[in-house]
Design a protein around this motif. Structure first.
Motif, PDB file in Angstrom:
ATOM      1  N   UNK A   1       0.832  -1.201   0.000  1.00  0.00           N
ATOM      2  CA  UNK A   1       0.000   0.000   0.000  1.00  0.00           C
ATOM      3  C   UNK A   1       0.880   1.270   0.000  1.00  0.00           C
ATOM      4  N   UNK A   2       1.928   1.252   0.858  1.00  0.00           N
ATOM      5  CA  UNK A   2       2.800   2.433   0.959  1.00  0.00           C
ATOM      6  C   UNK A   2       3.603   2.644  -0.330  1.00  0.00           C
ATOM      7  N   UNK A   3       4.137   1.569  -0.883  1.00  0.00           N
ATOM      8  CA  UNK A   3       4.934   1.686  -2.108  1.00  0.00           C
ATOM      9  C   UNK A   3       4.047   2.133  -3.279  1.00  0.00           C
ATOM     10  N   UNK A   4       2.841   1.603  -3.340  1.00  0.00           N
ATOM     11  CA  UNK A   4       1.914   1.940  -4.424  1.00  0.00           C
ATOM     12  C   UNK A   4       1.530   3.412  -4.339  1.00  0.00           C
ATOM     13  N   UNK A   5       1.236   3.862  -3.132  1.00  0.00           N
ATOM     14  CA  UNK A   5       0.834   5.263  -2.932  1.00  0.00           C
ATOM     15  C   UNK A   5       1.987   6.209  -3.294  1.00  0.00           C
ATOM     16  N   UNK A   6       3.219   5.766  -3.025  1.00  0.00           N
ATOM     17  CA  UNK A   6       4.384   6.617  -3.297  1.00  0.00           C
ATOM     18  C   UNK A   6       4.821   6.556  -4.761  1.00  0.00           C
ATOM     19  N   UNK A   7       4.189   5.684  -5.552  1.00  0.00           N
ATOM     20  CA  UNK A   7       4.523   5.612  -6.968  1.00  0.00           C
ATOM     21  C   UNK A   7       5.804   4.854  -7.279  1.00  0.00           C
ATOM     22  N   UNK A   8       6.131   3.877  -6.438  1.00  0.00           N
ATOM     23  CA  UNK A   8       7.343   3.074  -6.667  1.00  0.00           C
ATOM     24  C   UNK A   8       7.258   2.370  -8.029  1.00  0.00           C
ATOM     25  N   UNK A   9       8.372   2.397  -8.764  1.00  0.00           N
ATOM     26  CA  UNK A   9       8.424   1.778 -10.087  1.00  0.00           C
ATOM     27  C   UNK A   9       9.438   0.629 -10.109  1.00  0.00           C
ATOM     28  N   UNK A  10       9.212  -0.320 -11.015  1.00  0.00           N
ATOM     29  CA  UNK A  10      10.187  -1.398 -11.226  1.00  0.00           C
ATOM     30  C   UNK A  10      10.269  -2.383 -10.079  1.00  0.00           C
ATOM     31  N   UNK A  11       9.127  -2.618  -9.424  1.00  0.00           N
ATOM     32  CA  UNK A  11       9.107  -3.440  -8.195  1.00  0.00           C
ATOM     33  C   UNK A  11       8.236  -4.681  -8.417  1.00  0.00           C
TER      34      UNK A  11
ATOM     35  N   UNK B   1      -6.775  -1.802  -5.905  1.00  0.00           N
ATOM     36  CA  UNK B   1      -5.999  -1.112  -6.942  1.00  0.00           C
ATOM     37  C   UNK B   1      -6.454  -1.581  -8.316  1.00  0.00           C
ATOM     38  N   UNK B   2      -6.246  -0.723  -9.321  1.00  0.00           N
ATOM     39  CA  UNK B   2      -6.422  -1.160 -10.705  1.00  0.00           C
ATOM     40  C   UNK B   2      -5.245  -2.048 -11.073  1.00  0.00           C
ATOM     41  N   UNK B   3      -5.534  -3.111 -11.821  1.00  0.00           N
ATOM     42  CA  UNK B   3      -4.472  -4.065 -12.135  1.00  0.00           C
ATOM     43  C   UNK B   3      -4.655  -4.615 -13.542  1.00  0.00           C
ATOM     44  N   UNK B   4      -3.550  -5.016 -14.145  1.00  0.00           N
ATOM     45  CA  UNK B   4      -3.574  -5.714 -15.430  1.00  0.00           C
ATOM     46  C   UNK B   4      -3.046  -7.122 -15.214  1.00  0.00           C
ATOM     47  N   UNK B   5      -3.736  -8.114 -15.749  1.00  0.00           N
ATOM     48  CA  UNK B   5      -3.274  -9.502 -15.626  1.00  0.00           C
ATOM     49  C   UNK B   5      -2.134  -9.718 -16.620  1.00  0.00           C
ATOM     50  N   UNK B   6      -0.937  -9.936 -16.095  1.00  0.00           N
ATOM     51  CA  UNK B   6       0.245 -10.056 -16.955  1.00  0.00           C
ATOM     52  C   UNK B   6       0.539 -11.508 -17.325  1.00  0.00           C
TER      53      UNK B   6
ATOM     54  N   UNK C   1      -0.029  -9.765 -11.371  1.00  0.00           N
ATOM     55  CA  UNK C   1      -0.902  -8.612 -11.613  1.00  0.00           C
ATOM     56  C   UNK C   1      -0.066  -7.339 -11.557  1.00  0.00           C
ATOM     57  N   UNK C   2      -0.192  -6.498 -12.550  1.00  0.00           N
ATOM     58  CA  UNK C   2       0.551  -5.231 -12.543  1.00  0.00           C
ATOM     59  C   UNK C   2      -0.316  -4.124 -11.947  1.00  0.00           C
ATOM     60  N   UNK C   3       0.125  -3.609 -10.813  1.00  0.00           N
ATOM     61  CA  UNK C   3      -0.578  -2.506 -10.145  1.00  0.00           C
ATOM     62  C   UNK C   3       0.316  -1.282 -10.271  1.00  0.00           C
ATOM     63  N   UNK C   4       0.115  -0.521 -11.313  1.00  0.00           N
ATOM     64  CA  UNK C   4       0.994   0.616 -11.623  1.00  0.00           C
ATOM     65  C   UNK C   4       2.431   0.105 -11.707  1.00  0.00           C
ATOM     66  N   UNK C   5       3.348   0.600 -10.868  1.00  0.00           N
ATOM     67  CA  UNK C   5       4.756   0.205 -10.985  1.00  0.00           C
ATOM     68  C   UNK C   5       5.127  -1.059 -10.241  1.00  0.00           C
ATOM     69  N   UNK C   6       4.135  -1.741  -9.649  1.00  0.00           N
ATOM     70  CA  UNK C   6       4.427  -2.920  -8.822  1.00  0.00           C
ATOM     71  C   UNK C   6       3.699  -4.143  -9.380  1.00  0.00           C
ATOM     72  N   UNK C   7       4.461  -5.183  -9.685  1.00  0.00           N
ATOM     73  CA  UNK C   7       3.856  -6.456 -10.084  1.00  0.00           C
ATOM     74  C   UNK C   7       3.682  -7.317  -8.834  1.00  0.00           C
ATOM     75  N   UNK C   8       2.465  -7.822  -8.641  1.00  0.00           N
ATOM     76  CA  UNK C   8       2.164  -8.642  -7.461  1.00  0.00           C
ATOM     77  C   UNK C   8       1.952 -10.083  -7.918  1.00  0.00           C
ATOM     78  N   UNK C   9       2.736 -11.012  -7.338  1.00  0.00           N
ATOM     79  CA  UNK C   9       2.546 -12.429  -7.636  1.00  0.00           C
ATOM     80  C   UNK C   9       1.546 -12.975  -6.622  1.00  0.00           C
ATOM     81  N   UNK C  10       0.362 -13.344  -7.106  1.00  0.00           N
ATOM     82  CA  UNK C  10      -0.711 -13.820  -6.231  1.00  0.00           C
ATOM     83  C   UNK C  10      -0.773 -15.346  -6.310  1.00  0.00           C
ATOM     84  N   UNK C  11      -0.882 -16.005  -5.146  1.00  0.00           N
ATOM     85  CA  UNK C  11      -0.930 -17.464  -5.092  1.00  0.00           C
ATOM     86  C   UNK C  11      -2.138 -17.910  -4.281  1.00  0.00           C
ATOM     87  N   UNK C  12      -2.458 -19.205  -4.375  1.00  0.00           N
ATOM     88  CA  UNK C  12      -3.674 -19.725  -3.725  1.00  0.00           C
ATOM     89  C   UNK C  12      -3.402 -20.653  -2.557  1.00  0.00           C
ATOM     90  N   UNK C  13      -2.129 -20.923  -2.266  1.00  0.00           N
ATOM     91  CA  UNK C  13      -1.750 -21.689  -1.070  1.00  0.00           C
ATOM     92  C   UNK C  13      -0.773 -20.823  -0.291  1.00  0.00           C
TER      93      UNK C  13
END
Ligand SMILES: [Zn+2]
Length: 508
Positions: free
Chosen positions: A322-332, A373-378, A405-417
């Motif tokens: 949340x903090x990194x996204x709000x601050x506009x962190x890129x390449x993460x 957040x808005x996200x794109x499925x990568x 999922x790409x949330x602006x400058x941060x890609x989040x790897x989401x898992x189910x376990x």
């Protein structure tokens, strides 16, 4: 094998089934496969027995393992105990059993039983009797009880953190068991419990006080001393068994006693060296923004040590994201975030889809938090992984449906376990070029160090101080059941190491 965080949700049969649950009838096939799902200690034990005891007949019992979770549901624990007892009794009815190996963690608690590892060892001992040797491996985060040392003949805890010697400790137990079976002799055991819980992030063994004390213990091994285990313990178990443990197995009672006393005295004397060095979220955010903007700066790895699934964390706290996204962190890139709802949503939408994602929509734990957040499925993945590097290298790991999922400058790897980010393959298989990232957020306390070291040396790893079930800030943990006084929660009160508890060798 379970490490129980007293404040995490109850570990159910379903959670074991999602992780590693192998009935006796399927165990040998798993151990003979190229990429076993069985724990490393068991695989190491099996491989060494194949080598050192040709013609042996393995008689499998159940495997039930979750890296870490909450207290185990009592009914489910009882079911495991009954399964083990049934296996053993059936085997004994058809012929002799020469020795027993158990791959334990040592820091389980149950919703009723305070010492499940002790119960498992006592159950096996009761069935096989005193003359059959029992050897067991323990995680170095095990909270050892006197009952565990009493019931086993040989205990070997990991010597490394991250735990890269699990196979070797299993192999050591195989050699010890063969020795006990052929010689008819058993070790004497000495046990010291120190009133001391070193914060989790101070327990790495590559350097620092914990590496020093383990190395010191190993100087005693040889001649009469067979094993010296120094278990830092699991700080979040909130159990009367909390505290650093020293366990020595030796051919003579004197050697066991003297070694345990000397190692324990040195460990207690070193207690003030175990000091966590955490970075505030505000400082971490500034650093992440900077490396994202300036490609000449070295990339950084931000460790979310308070949300370590390997210590019972939910692997879904949102504070750094949340903090990194709000601050506009890129390449993460953030790896790995447990959210089966979001993973399923991404799979339903498909690659390239744009979503508005509500992380933790169904999570109820207050420390996890909510984030949208808005996200794109990568990229998508089916969740079958073979460990590439680190503590799970070569082992099969299941994470269920996964998505990047790409949330602006941060890609989040989401898992189910729920799992900690213990292997770079979790990111790489989802298309992340780790070497090209400006920063990573890794939800793990320390095992990631054995996996991501090829990209991030220790001086580029920032341990961030945020809330979570596995915080190393002990004053923030709502303890109820630990013995007091306990260092460092309590200032010094004049404790000195006394006589070790002794357990005499059984006759073979
Ligand atoms: Zn551990």
């Amino acid at each position: 094998m379970l490490e129980s965080n007293a404040h995490a949700p109850v570990a159910t049969r379903e959670e074991f089934a999602q992780n590693v649950l192998i009935p006796p009838g399927e165990l040998l096939a798993d151990l003979r496969s190229a990429h076993p799902r069985s724990p490393g200690c068991l695989a190491g034990f099996f491989d060494e027995m194949e080598r050192a005891a040709a013609g042996w007949q393995p008689l499998p019992m159940i495997v039930a393992a979750v890296g870490a979770s909450g207290p185990i549901d009592q009914q489910w624990f009882d079911t495991i105990v009954v399964s083990m007892a049934d296996s053993l009794e059936t085997l004994l009815a058809s012929g002799p059993v020469d020795g027993v190996f158990l791959s334990l963690h040592g820091a389980a608690i149950a919703t009723v039983d305070a010492d499940p590892d002790g119960v498992l060892l006592a159950t096996v001992r009761h069935i096989v009797g005193d003359h059959v040797p029992i050897a067991a491996t323990l995680d170095l985060h095990g909270n050892v009880s006197a009952a565990m040392v009493a019931e086993a003949d040989y205990l070997a805890a990991y010597l490394t953190n991250p735990h890269v010697d699990t196979h070797e400790r299993g192999a050591e137990c195989a050699r010890a068991l063969v020795r006990m079976m052929s010689s008819g002799t058993r070790p004497h055991r000495a046990f010291v419990k120190l009133p001391f819980i070193p914060p989790s992030v101070t327990q790495n063994t590559k350097a620092g006080p914990y590496g020093d004390i383990i190395a010191f213990g190993q100087t005693y091994v040889g001649r009469d001393v067979e094993n010296v285990s120094v278990l830092s313990g699991f700080t979040l178990g909130d159990t009367p068994k909390a505290g650093m443990s020293i366990v020595v197995c030796a051919r003579t009672a004197d050697a066991a006693r003297e070694t345990a006393r000397e190692v324990a005295t040195r460990a207690w004397g070193d207690r003030a060296r175990y000091v966590p060095r955490l970075t505030s979220l505000a400082d971490a955010t500034r650093m992440a923004v900077d490396v994202g903007r300036d490609p000449t700066l070295p990339p950084l790895l931000f460790a979310d040590v308070a949300d370590n699934a390997g210590g019972g964390g939910r692997a879904n706290t949102v504070w750094i994201l949340e903090a990194f996204h709000r601050a506009g962190v890129q390449g993460c890139t953030l790896g790995i975030f447990y959210d089966p709802v979001v993973a399923a949503q991404a799979h339903a939408a498909g690659v390239g889809a744009k979503l508005h994602v509500q992380f933790n929509a169904e999570e109820t734990h207050p420390l996890s938090g909510k984030f949208a957040a808005d996200a794109i499925v990568m990229q998508l993945h089916d969740g079958h992984f073979i460990g590439r590097r680190g503590i799970a290298a070569g082992h099969a790991i299941e994470l269920g449906l996964c998505a990047r999922l790409r949330c602006n400058g941060i890609d989040v790897i989401v898992v189910s376990v729920r799992q900690q980010a213990k292997d770079p393959v979790f990111l790489e298989a989802l298309g992340v070029d780790i070497g090209a990232q400006r920063s990573l957020i890794i939800k793990s306390r320390g095992h990631f160090r054995a996996a991501f070291d090829e990209f991030f040396p220790d001086d580029r790893i920032i341990e961030v101080d945020v809330p979570g079930l596995t915080t190393p800030v002990l004053k923030n943990v709502p303890y109820r059941n630990i013995p007091r006084p306990l260092y460092p929660l309590d200032p010094d009160w004049g404790f000195t190491v006394g006589e070790p508890q002794m357990f005499a060798a059984r006759s073979g």
